[in-house]
Design a protein around this motif. Structure first.
Motif, mmCIF file in Angstrom:
data_model
loop_
_atom_site.group_PDB
_atom_site.id
_atom_site.type_symbol
_atom_site.label_atom_id
_atom_site.label_comp_id
_atom_site.label_asym_id
_atom_site.label_seq_id
_atom_site.Cartn_x
_atom_site.Cartn_y
_atom_site.Cartn_z
ATOM 1 N N ALA A 57 0.847 -1.198 0.000
ATOM 2 C CA ALA A 57 0.000 0.000 0.000
ATOM 3 C C ALA A 57 0.875 1.237 0.000
ATOM 4 O O ALA A 57 2.017 1.209 0.470
ATOM 5 C CB ALA A 57 -0.921 0.005 1.224
ATOM 6 N N THR B 56 0.326 5.698 0.399
ATOM 7 C CA THR B 56 -0.471 6.923 0.509
ATOM 8 C C THR B 56 0.450 8.117 0.341
ATOM 9 O O THR B 56 1.508 8.184 0.970
ATOM 10 C CB THR B 56 -1.177 7.010 1.878
ATOM 11 N N GLU C 138 -8.574 0.026 3.521
ATOM 12 C CA GLU C 138 -8.239 0.066 2.107
ATOM 13 C C GLU C 138 -9.239 0.939 1.356
ATOM 14 O O GLU C 138 -10.400 1.063 1.758
ATOM 15 C CB GLU C 138 -8.288 -1.344 1.509
ATOM 16 N N LYS D 135 0.598 3.224 -9.881
ATOM 17 C CA LYS D 135 -0.078 4.336 -9.196
ATOM 18 C C LYS D 135 0.086 5.625 -9.989
ATOM 19 O O LYS D 135 -0.882 6.374 -10.184
ATOM 20 C CB LYS D 135 0.476 4.507 -7.784
ATOM 21 N N GLU E 98 -4.323 7.514 -2.284
ATOM 22 C CA GLU E 98 -3.902 6.275 -1.628
ATOM 23 C C GLU E 98 -4.298 5.078 -2.469
ATOM 24 O O GLU E 98 -5.332 5.092 -3.145
ATOM 25 C CB GLU E 98 -4.483 6.171 -0.221
ATOM 26 N N VAL E 99 -3.462 4.059 -2.430
ATOM 27 C CA VAL E 99 -3.736 2.846 -3.192
ATOM 28 C C VAL E 99 -3.379 1.623 -2.357
ATOM 29 O O VAL E 99 -2.507 1.677 -1.486
ATOM 30 C CB VAL E 99 -2.946 2.785 -4.526
ATOM 31 N N LEU F 71 -5.053 -3.086 -8.602
ATOM 32 C CA LEU F 71 -4.917 -1.902 -7.734
ATOM 33 C C LEU F 71 -6.293 -1.312 -7.481
ATOM 34 O O LEU F 71 -7.139 -1.328 -8.361
ATOM 35 C CB LEU F 71 -3.996 -0.889 -8.432
ATOM 36 N N ARG F 72 -6.493 -0.816 -6.284
ATOM 37 C CA ARG F 72 -7.667 0.019 -6.017
ATOM 38 C C ARG F 72 -7.193 1.254 -5.264
ATOM 39 O O ARG F 72 -6.284 1.192 -4.457
ATOM 40 C CB ARG F 72 -8.732 -0.722 -5.227
ATOM 41 N N GLY F 73 -7.817 2.397 -5.581
ATOM 42 C CA GLY F 73 -7.307 3.621 -4.993
ATOM 43 C C GLY F 73 -8.382 4.696 -4.868
ATOM 44 O O GLY F 73 -9.508 4.555 -5.346
ATOM 45 N N SER F 74 -7.979 5.783 -4.216
ATOM 46 C CA SER F 74 -8.865 6.935 -4.060
ATOM 47 C C SER F 74 -8.042 8.204 -4.030
ATOM 48 O O SER F 74 -6.878 8.204 -3.616
ATOM 49 C CB SER F 74 -9.698 6.821 -2.781
#
Length: 294
Positions: free
Chosen positions: A98, A100, A168, A226, A247-248, A286-289
């Motif tokens: 992870a 951030t 997450e 990312k 963040e991912v 990947l997942r992120g915001s």
């Protein structure tokens, strides 16, 4: 931070030598994180290097630094910390799970910044133990950028183990996303990003070098994936917020070469995004915001 001692670095550490040290076993290293923070002063971006980074990651605009760019400057001190004799784990074999990044204001390429790096929060995880490498950059008056990279050291699962120590980012619906892209990621992208970033971990460079670590081919750098996602968000909007957190969670590696699908959904200034395989297997990478900061 008051319990940490400070070690001033006189220059950017030589990454090639550190990777040679990274293959050596850790003998007698204490099973605790070092209480040192490394400080690197007077770092200014070279325009040519920024252009090379933008080219490999897909950024179009160079007036301000991409929020992921300072991570590369902090990478040298991070490597110096993690390859030192008192660091408890060997570098090769750690899994970057992870990351951030917080951009607290736009950073111009000509600015001179001081970077600080330290390790903290060694904690149990269902697959072993995780810890954070923290990095900050300041302009002499205030912190302008900071990041947290979480690494997993695989091992025996421990009772009462938690997750990464933070929530997450939520998954993105690829069916209802407002922004989608498909990319072919060539086998050379690991070597290209390594040349720019200095991150020459062998798992990214060649299939034969990656196989001893359990991969059938070389894999893309997590921070490249990312950055590529952030570049796609930058393309879509007139500009990203002046201050934001991105963040991912890295869910699975991108085996090179690959076809991947990016999807993102926007709410106000905030985004939720993800990256999956595009060749029928739909593996989540990947997942992120991205969240605007006040």
């Amino acid at each position: 931070m008051s319990a940490y001692t400070t070690q001033e670095l006189t220059g950017v550490p030589g990454l090639a030598g550190m990777y040679l040290r990274a293959v050596l076993p850790k003998k007698g290293a204490p099973c605790e994180l070092p209480d040192r923070r490394l400080v690197l002063r007077g770092r200014t971006v070279r325009e040519k290097h920024l252009a090379e980074y933008a080219g490999v990651c897909g950024f179009q605009e160079h007036a301000v630094l991409p929020a992921t760019y300072p991570h590369m400057v902090a990478f040298g001190p991070s490597m110096a910390l993690m390859t030192a004799a008192d660091f408890p784990f060997p570098l090769l074999g750690l899994v970057h799970v992870a990351n951030t990044v917080e951009q607290l204001r736009p950073i111009r390429p000509g600015e001179t910044l001081t970077y600080q790096v330290w390790a903290q929060d060694l904690r149990p995880h269902p697959k072993g133990r995780v810890f954070d490498i923290r990095a900050e950059a300041d302009d002499g008056t205030a912190t302008v950028w900071r990041s947290t990279s979480t690494y997993l050291r695989r091992g025996r699962s421990e009772e009462e183990a938690g997750g990464f120590g933070r929530t997450e980012p939520p998954a993105t619906s690829f069916e209802d996303a407002g922004l989608t892209r498909e990319w072919h990621v060539p086998g050379s992208v690991g070597r290209r990003y390594a040349s720019v970033s200095g991150d020459r971990n062998p798992i990214h460079l060649h299939p034969l070098a990656a196989k001893p670590f359990g991969f059938r081919s070389s894999i893309a750098h997590g921070m490249w994936t990312k950055a590529r996602c952030l570049a796609a968000l930058s393309e879509r909007t007139e500009r990203l917020p002046d201050a934001y957190r991105v963040e991912v969670a890295f869910r699975s590696p991108v085996l090179l070469p690959a076809s991947v699908r990016f999807a993102a959904t926007q709410t106000g200034e905030d985004w939720r995004f993800g990256l999956r395989g595009a060749s029928g297997k739909e593996r989540e990478h990947l997942r992120g915001s991205l969240t605007a900061l006040d």
